[in-house]
Scaffold this active site. Structure first.
Site, PDB file in Angstrom:
ATOM      1  N   LYS A 181     -22.720-131.485 -43.098  1.00 17.81           N
ATOM      2  CA  LYS A 181     -21.816-130.514 -43.728  1.00 17.81           C
ATOM      3  C   LYS A 181     -21.201-131.111 -44.994  1.00 17.81           C
ATOM      4  O   LYS A 181     -21.107-130.449 -46.024  1.00 17.81           O
ATOM      5  CB  LYS A 181     -20.728-130.095 -42.727  1.00 17.81           C
ATOM      6  CG  LYS A 181     -21.288-129.202 -41.615  1.00 17.81           C
ATOM      7  CD  LYS A 181     -20.367-129.096 -40.415  1.00 17.81           C
ATOM      8  CE  LYS A 181     -21.055-128.343 -39.265  1.00 17.81           C
ATOM      9  NZ  LYS A 181     -20.320-128.417 -37.997  1.00 17.81           N
TER      10      LYS A 181
ATOM     11  N   GLN B 291     -14.617-130.539 -35.622  1.00 15.40           N
ATOM     12  CA  GLN B 291     -15.943-130.598 -34.993  1.00 15.40           C
ATOM     13  C   GLN B 291     -15.831-130.520 -33.469  1.00 15.40           C
ATOM     14  O   GLN B 291     -15.088-131.289 -32.859  1.00 15.40           O
ATOM     15  CB  GLN B 291     -16.666-131.883 -35.417  1.00 15.40           C
ATOM     16  CG  GLN B 291     -18.080-132.002 -34.897  1.00 15.40           C
ATOM     17  CD  GLN B 291     -19.024-130.918 -35.430  1.00 15.40           C
ATOM     18  OE1 GLN B 291     -19.030-130.594 -36.617  1.00 15.40           O
ATOM     19  NE2 GLN B 291     -19.815-130.338 -34.539  1.00 15.40           N
TER      20      GLN B 291
ATOM     21  N   ASP C  79     -14.299-121.852 -40.249  1.00 13.36           N
ATOM     22  CA  ASP C  79     -15.314-121.919 -39.193  1.00 13.36           C
ATOM     23  C   ASP C  79     -15.095-120.824 -38.141  1.00 13.36           C
ATOM     24  O   ASP C  79     -15.841-120.728 -37.164  1.00 13.36           O
ATOM     25  CB  ASP C  79     -15.260-123.304 -38.531  1.00 13.36           C
ATOM     26  CG  ASP C  79     -16.551-123.665 -37.819  1.00 13.36           C
ATOM     27  OD1 ASP C  79     -17.613-123.109 -38.187  1.00 13.36           O
ATOM     28  OD2 ASP C  79     -16.513-124.488 -36.889  1.00 13.36           O
TER      29      ASP C  79
END
Ligand code: NAP
Length: 285
Positions: free
Chosen positions: A55, A99, A122
């Site tokens: 990413k 994450q 996200d």
């Protein structure tokens, strides 16, 4: 595989999205704004480290900034929440990605909920989920957004189609079901307690595989001409659908890798650029 089976090339879709983003990043740079994504990794899970690195690299390739915060595996929920709150206050940060998974002593939900909605690129907060369900502006989870982006890129119709989603996780199965419903598909959501799954999958004009089990969706379940979006990613580079067997029946299918995965990263970049643009105008998200 029949010659007419269309391979839905995620790398190509992602490439086009990134080309458009590069122009928007340039325009922001002219205003002195560099879109910045902060990724937070807690602990030392090697797969998570790889995802975070990918990413970050994708951001930098596009001229965006990527900062990585790596916290010790013993980090507490409170410590993680404090870090997230600090990032919420930092005007140079446009997107925050925590994450998944985090070490088990951490309340992941509490940590996700600490992310400000304007920086939830996200799509992990309950508010973001709800806003998406209602069809309001918010950043959807990136993998569901990627599934829809692939269908749109190839001009594959959603409205009026029967979409069968196998999986109901909060980051994938549920949001993709709602997004397809908002696009006027008729949606059936399946899960581990679903009975006669094969018969239900066989009704799908669109089948989304989001199970987390390698080669789980069988070729003989698939209706002739169905479109298959395989969001799964398992060890050995295999998806949640049995690719070879499903491709024989499908009119279109995403491969694994190079299907949904690259588009998921492109959507994360897009949401971060969207957030950076919004930060330059009044009335932020
Ligand atoms: P998850 O949280 O483990 O959820 C799996 C879902 O599958 C659950 O809803 C579960 O049902 C359902 N399920 C399990 N066994 C089943 C069965 N026998 N029959 C029907 N449904 C069953 O997984 P996830 O995070 O959504 O991820 C799913 C897949 O997508 C994984 O392969 C993951 O690696 C992949 N993924 C890919 C990306 C990407 O960027 N491409 C991003 C995220 C995830 P219950 O709810 O009843 O337990």
């Amino acid at each position: 595989m029949p010659e007419q089976t269309l391979i839905l090339d995620g790398a190509r879709v992602a490439g086009e999205i990134k080309e458009q983003l590069a122009r928007r990043v340039e325009a922001l740079a002219a205003k002195g704004v560099v879109p910045c994504l902060v990724t937070i990794l807690v602990g030392d899970d090697p797969a998570s480290e790889t995802y975070v690195r990918m990413k970050g690299n994708a951001c930098r390739k596009l001229g965006m900034e990527s900062k990585r915060i790596h916290l010790d595996s013993g980090t507490t929920t409170g410590e993680l929440v404090d870090v997230i709150r600090g990032l919420n206050e930092d005007s140079a940060v446009h997107g925050i990605l925590l994450q998944h998974p985090v070490p088990e002593q951490i309340d992941e939900r509490e940590a996700f909920e600490a992310i400000a909605i304007a920086k939830d690129v996200d799509g992990v907060t309950a508010l973001g989920f709800a806003q998406n369900a209602f069809g309001y502006a918010a950043y959807p989870s990136c993998t569901p957004a990627a599934v829809v982006a692939i269908l749109d890129y190839y001009g594959l119709p959603i409205e009026g189609r029967h979409a069968v989603v196998v999986g109901r996780s909060p980051i994938l199965g549920k949001p993709v079901s709602l997004m397809l419903l908002n696009r006027n598909a008729t949606v059936t959501v399946c899960h581990s307690k679903t009975q006669r799954l094969n018969e239900i999958v066989a009704l799908g004009d669109i089948v989304v595989a989001a199970v987390g089990k390698p080669k789980f969706i069988q070729g003989e379940w698939i209706k002739e001409g169905a479109v298959i979006l395989d969001a799964g990613y398992n060890e050995g580079n295999v998806g949640d659908a049995d690719y070879e067997a499903c491709a024989v029946k499908a009119s279109a299918i995403t491969p694994v890798p190079a299907g949904v995965g690259p588009v998921t990263i492109a959507m994360l970049l897009k949401h971060t650029v969207d957030a950076a643009e919004k930060s330059t105008v009044e009335g932020k998200l």
